[in-house]
Design a protein around this motif. Structure first.
Motif, PDB file in Angstrom:
ATOM      1  N   ASP B 123      51.949  45.908  49.756  1.00 60.91           N
ATOM      2  CA  ASP B 123      50.789  45.034  50.012  1.00 60.91           C
ATOM      3  C   ASP B 123      49.524  45.602  49.361  1.00 60.91           C
ATOM      4  O   ASP B 123      48.741  44.874  48.764  1.00 60.91           O
ATOM      5  CB  ASP B 123      50.563  44.852  51.517  1.00 60.91           C
ATOM      6  N   LEU B 124      49.354  46.906  49.478  1.00 61.54           N
ATOM      7  CA  LEU B 124      48.168  47.557  48.905  1.00 61.54           C
ATOM      8  C   LEU B 124      48.178  47.512  47.379  1.00 61.54           C
ATOM      9  O   LEU B 124      47.171  47.198  46.739  1.00 61.54           O
ATOM     10  CB  LEU B 124      48.108  49.022  49.373  1.00 61.54           C
ATOM     11  N   ASN B 125      49.318  47.818  46.796  1.00 65.59           N
ATOM     12  CA  ASN B 125      49.378  47.988  45.341  1.00 65.59           C
ATOM     13  C   ASN B 125      49.672  46.705  44.572  1.00 65.59           C
ATOM     14  O   ASN B 125      49.364  46.624  43.388  1.00 65.59           O
ATOM     15  CB  ASN B 125      50.426  49.050  44.984  1.00 65.59           C
ATOM     16  N   VAL B 126      50.296  45.740  45.234  1.00 66.94           N
ATOM     17  CA  VAL B 126      50.715  44.520  44.530  1.00 66.94           C
ATOM     18  C   VAL B 126      50.075  43.270  45.150  1.00 66.94           C
ATOM     19  O   VAL B 126      49.311  42.565  44.489  1.00 66.94           O
ATOM     20  CB  VAL B 126      52.258  44.378  44.528  1.00 66.94           C
ATOM     21  N   THR B 127      50.394  43.014  46.430  1.00 69.95           N
ATOM     22  CA  THR B 127      49.937  41.762  47.042  1.00 69.95           C
ATOM     23  C   THR B 127      48.416  41.641  46.971  1.00 69.95           C
ATOM     24  O   THR B 127      47.876  40.586  46.604  1.00 69.95           O
ATOM     25  CB  THR B 127      50.398  41.681  48.512  1.00 69.95           C
ATOM     26  N   SER B 128      47.727  42.732  47.288  1.00 72.54           N
ATOM     27  CA  SER B 128      46.255  42.689  47.292  1.00 72.54           C
ATOM     28  C   SER B 128      45.707  42.319  45.921  1.00 72.54           C
ATOM     29  O   SER B 128      44.668  41.669  45.812  1.00 72.54           O
ATOM     30  CB  SER B 128      45.678  44.042  47.708  1.00 72.54           C
ATOM     31  N   VAL B 129      46.411  42.742  44.880  1.00 72.60           N
ATOM     32  CA  VAL B 129      45.929  42.485  43.515  1.00 72.60           C
ATOM     33  C   VAL B 129      46.040  40.985  43.199  1.00 72.60           C
ATOM     34  O   VAL B 129      45.149  40.397  42.573  1.00 72.60           O
ATOM     35  CB  VAL B 129      46.701  43.350  42.501  1.00 72.60           C
ATOM     36  N   THR B 130      47.118  40.368  43.678  1.00 75.15           N
ATOM     37  CA  THR B 130      47.238  38.915  43.538  1.00 75.15           C
ATOM     38  C   THR B 130      46.115  38.213  44.287  1.00 75.15           C
ATOM     39  O   THR B 130      45.472  37.294  43.762  1.00 75.15           O
ATOM     40  CB  THR B 130      48.607  38.445  44.079  1.00 75.15           C
ATOM     41  N   VAL B 131      45.863  38.653  45.506  1.00 77.04           N
ATOM     42  CA  VAL B 131      44.838  38.006  46.326  1.00 77.04           C
ATOM     43  C   VAL B 131      43.450  38.172  45.681  1.00 77.04           C
ATOM     44  O   VAL B 131      42.703  37.203  45.517  1.00 77.04           O
ATOM     45  CB  VAL B 131      44.834  38.592  47.758  1.00 77.04           C
ATOM     46  N   LEU B 132      43.115  39.388  45.288  1.00 80.97           N
ATOM     47  CA  LEU B 132      41.779  39.664  44.729  1.00 80.97           C
ATOM     48  C   LEU B 132      41.542  38.898  43.430  1.00 80.97           C
ATOM     49  O   LEU B 132      40.484  38.293  43.237  1.00 80.97           O
ATOM     50  CB  LEU B 132      41.615  41.164  44.458  1.00 80.97           C
ATOM     51  N   THR B 133      42.520  38.932  42.542  1.00 85.53           N
ATOM     52  CA  THR B 133      42.320  38.253  41.254  1.00 85.53           C
ATOM     53  C   THR B 133      42.262  36.742  41.455  1.00 85.53           C
ATOM     54  O   THR B 133      41.483  36.055  40.796  1.00 85.53           O
ATOM     55  CB  THR B 133      43.422  38.616  40.244  1.00 85.53           C
ATOM     56  N   SER B 134      43.067  36.245  42.387  1.00 84.97           N
ATOM     57  CA  SER B 134      43.047  34.808  42.656  1.00 84.97           C
ATOM     58  C   SER B 134      41.678  34.380  43.177  1.00 84.97           C
ATOM     59  O   SER B 134      41.080  33.409  42.679  1.00 84.97           O
ATOM     60  CB  SER B 134      44.145  34.463  43.669  1.00 84.97           C
ATOM     61  N   LEU B 135      41.160  35.106  44.158  1.00 82.33           N
ATOM     62  CA  LEU B 135      39.853  34.749  44.739  1.00 82.33           C
ATOM     63  C   LEU B 135      38.742  34.886  43.705  1.00 82.33           C
ATOM     64  O   LEU B 135      37.810  34.071  43.652  1.00 82.33           O
ATOM     65  CB  LEU B 135      39.559  35.626  45.956  1.00 82.33           C
ATOM     66  N   PHE B 136      38.837  35.906  42.872  1.00 80.92           N
ATOM     67  CA  PHE B 136      37.828  36.126  41.826  1.00 80.92           C
ATOM     68  C   PHE B 136      37.838  34.969  40.825  1.00 80.92           C
ATOM     69  O   PHE B 136      36.781  34.415  40.482  1.00 80.92           O
ATOM     70  CB  PHE B 136      38.126  37.457  41.133  1.00 80.92           C
ATOM     71  N   LEU B 137      39.027  34.584  40.388  1.00 87.60           N
ATOM     72  CA  LEU B 137      39.130  33.495  39.405  1.00 87.60           C
ATOM     73  C   LEU B 137      38.748  32.153  40.033  1.00 87.60           C
ATOM     74  O   LEU B 137      38.191  31.279  39.360  1.00 87.60           O
ATOM     75  CB  LEU B 137      40.541  33.443  38.815  1.00 87.60           C
ATOM     76  N   ARG B 138      39.018  32.020  41.326  1.00 83.54           N
ATOM     77  CA  ARG B 138      38.604  30.796  42.024  1.00 83.54           C
ATOM     78  C   ARG B 138      37.071  30.691  42.063  1.00 83.54           C
ATOM     79  O   ARG B 138      36.503  29.635  41.815  1.00 83.54           O
ATOM     80  CB  ARG B 138      39.174  30.776  43.445  1.00 83.54           C
ATOM     81  N   LYS B 139      36.441  31.823  42.371  1.00 87.58           N
ATOM     82  CA  LYS B 139      34.957  31.851  42.375  1.00 87.58           C
ATOM     83  C   LYS B 139      34.416  31.453  40.989  1.00 87.58           C
ATOM     84  O   LYS B 139      33.485  30.640  40.889  1.00 87.58           O
ATOM     85  CB  LYS B 139      34.487  33.262  42.752  1.00 87.58           C
ATOM     86  N   ILE B 140      34.994  32.023  39.948  1.00 83.98           N
ATOM     87  CA  ILE B 140      34.544  31.688  38.590  1.00 83.98           C
ATOM     88  C   ILE B 140      34.709  30.196  38.303  1.00 83.98           C
ATOM     89  O   ILE B 140      33.854  29.562  37.677  1.00 83.98           O
ATOM     90  CB  ILE B 140      35.322  32.533  37.555  1.00 83.98           C
ATOM     91  N   SER B 141      35.830  29.645  38.791  1.00 85.81           N
ATOM     92  CA  SER B 141      36.128  28.238  38.470  1.00 85.81           C
ATOM     93  C   SER B 141      35.113  27.289  39.097  1.00 85.81           C
ATOM     94  O   SER B 141      34.957  26.154  38.626  1.00 85.81           O
ATOM     95  CB  SER B 141      37.544  27.877  38.929  1.00 85.81           C
ATOM     96  N   THR B 142      34.385  27.750  40.127  1.00 83.12           N
ATOM     97  CA  THR B 142      33.382  26.862  40.747  1.00 83.12           C
ATOM     98  C   THR B 142      32.191  26.609  39.825  1.00 83.12           C
ATOM     99  O   THR B 142      31.414  25.684  40.058  1.00 83.12           O
ATOM    100  CB  THR B 142      32.857  27.450  42.085  1.00 83.12           C
ATOM    101  N   TYR B 143      32.056  27.427  38.776  1.00 82.54           N
ATOM    102  CA  TYR B 143      30.958  27.220  37.825  1.00 82.54           C
ATOM    103  C   TYR B 143      31.326  26.267  36.695  1.00 82.54           C
ATOM    104  O   TYR B 143      30.518  26.013  35.810  1.00 82.54           O
ATOM    105  CB  TYR B 143      30.496  28.569  37.237  1.00 82.54           C
ATOM    106  N   GLY B 144      32.551  25.788  36.717  1.00 79.46           N
ATOM    107  CA  GLY B 144      32.986  24.899  35.637  1.00 79.46           C
ATOM    108  C   GLY B 144      33.583  25.693  34.485  1.00 79.46           C
ATOM    109  O   GLY B 144      33.478  26.919  34.432  1.00 79.46           O
TER     110      GLY B 144
END
Lengths: 265, 265
Positions: B123-144
């Motif tokens: 979870d620390l080394n793999v799952t969290s990385v999926t979660v963090l990158t997903s949330l980060f890219l989602r935030k970016i996508s809100t700007y168009g």
């Protein structure tokens, strides 16, 4: 007549059933006993696989184990129990097909949600594989060095070595499994009796492909698989399992290798 | 003066601190704001990193976030909150260093135990990385589309592409992360503003190496790292972070590439 033991996870359908059939066909000179593993909800399928085996090979023994491989504590208890009364030394060879898995989430990374479900999915596709192979190798080690001949086969995918749009969770899980099996090969490099193999069976015409065609978020990835289906280019599961059985029968592959259906004649 | 935002996980010590220093040194013509993430137990280290930044760059803003990246529901809530009031559009570039991780279990596969701990480790080394990158890219996508320039950098390892005896959990986790970052590159192949990079920093002279020398089960792997230390061949963390900063500054690398410290001049 020599006896072989085959353990097959995901043994209730699709490629798991094809593996069972083709291993039986290839290793005709041996009697093959099976331990089949699948989710409780697919118990009917598991029973069908068992009947299929017994109809083709009445001398085989078949144990069916219902197990949810996304629940880590359950894996340890149930898998250990499934091997408890098994004497590996009576077998000339043990084949462990680590074949279970799910398609995960066919969404772009930015659109992933339900992270608790994704965590469970990673447990099913990655963590469980570490647990199962560890317990299996621990069981083998109780017989002492070089006493048991065994091959561990990971049902891999092109996705283990090539990224696909909308398939990140699946791809990264398959990459993790491939690397684990490379590590198995590395840890047993001085023991020629223990081998591992990452076999990518090709895009097979199974239920999983139907899911792919219907649910992949990225249009071009989705169209790629629809086109494969329409042009008759999907791989027959038994044809793929047959090539895998040949590999195992000839046993000349390099331990830890990633071998794709399309690499083979 | 342009502003850059740098997010750094594992920002309390080791390579995380070196990244902070070398990014500040390389991008001198910009003001760099930081959001640093680390485990609650390393809060002291995080505060030291913050003071280090402010002493070198008084105009920077620094937010420290204590977060346990092995607890999936916590990641989602805390990471989202850390970005809630951040306006990405004010930055000329956003750098996300996904740098956290643990050494996992330095045991042979057959000797792995504590599978619940291994699950947490994945979870620390793999799952969290999926979660963090997903949330980060989602935030970016809100700007168009194409509004934000961002690079996501995975602290990778030679272990992502090469198996090591007694390091299976670490290797397979690093392989999973590399593939996820390849998928990011693939999903943004038509958007030149979003890039990803798998950077293998080399065997650095940090606390992690001490653990490796003391705890790796396999003797030959252990001796390899002891020899690296004794012969002065361990890599200085700042030298490695400096090469990484150069890569990001020049920005000519291929998105999704795996680049090793030793590949670079």
């Amino acid at each position: 007549m020599s006896r072989i033991l085959s353990l097959v996870t995901g043994g209730s359908r699709g490629f798991g059933v094809a593996i069972v059939e083709e291993v039986l066909a290839k290793f005709q000179n041996s009697t093959i006993d099976f331990i089949l593993y699948a989710r409780p909800s697919t118990q009917g399928g598991l029973e069908k696989t068992k009947q299929l085996i017994l109809s083709k090979s009445p001398k085989s023994t078949v144990s069916n184990i219902c197990i949810d491989l996304s629940i880590v504590p359950e894996i340890e208890a149930k898998f250990m129990k499934s091997l408890e009364n098994v004497d590996l030394s009576q077998y000339s060879k043990v084949l462990f097909f680590v074949n279970h898995g799910s398609l995960s989430y066919l969404e772009k990374i930015k659109d992933l949600k339900n992270f608790n479900e994704i965590q469970k999915d990673i447990d099913l596709n990655v963590t469980s594989v570490t647990v199962l192979t560890s317990l299996f190798l621990r069981k083998i080690s109780t017989y002492g060095e070089n006493q048991i001949e065994a091959t561990l086969i990971n049902t891999s995918s092109l996705c283990a070595i090539k990224p696909f749009d909308s398939w990140s969770v699946y791809c990264s899980g398959k990459a993790a499994r491939d690397m684990l099996f490379q590590c198995i090969a590395d840890e047993y490099k001085s023991n020629s009796k223990i081998k591992s193999l990452n076999y990518a069976p090709g895009p097979m015409d199974t239920d999983m492909q139907k899911q792919i065609r219907e649910h992949t978020a990225d249009e071009s990835t989705r169209n790629y698989f629809i086109e494969l289906k329409n042009s008759g280019k999907l791989v027959n599961a038994n044809a793929s399992a047959s090539k895998l059985s040949n590999l195992l029968y000839e046993n000349t592959f390099t331990s830890g290798a990633h071998i794709d259906y399309f690499d083979l004649k």
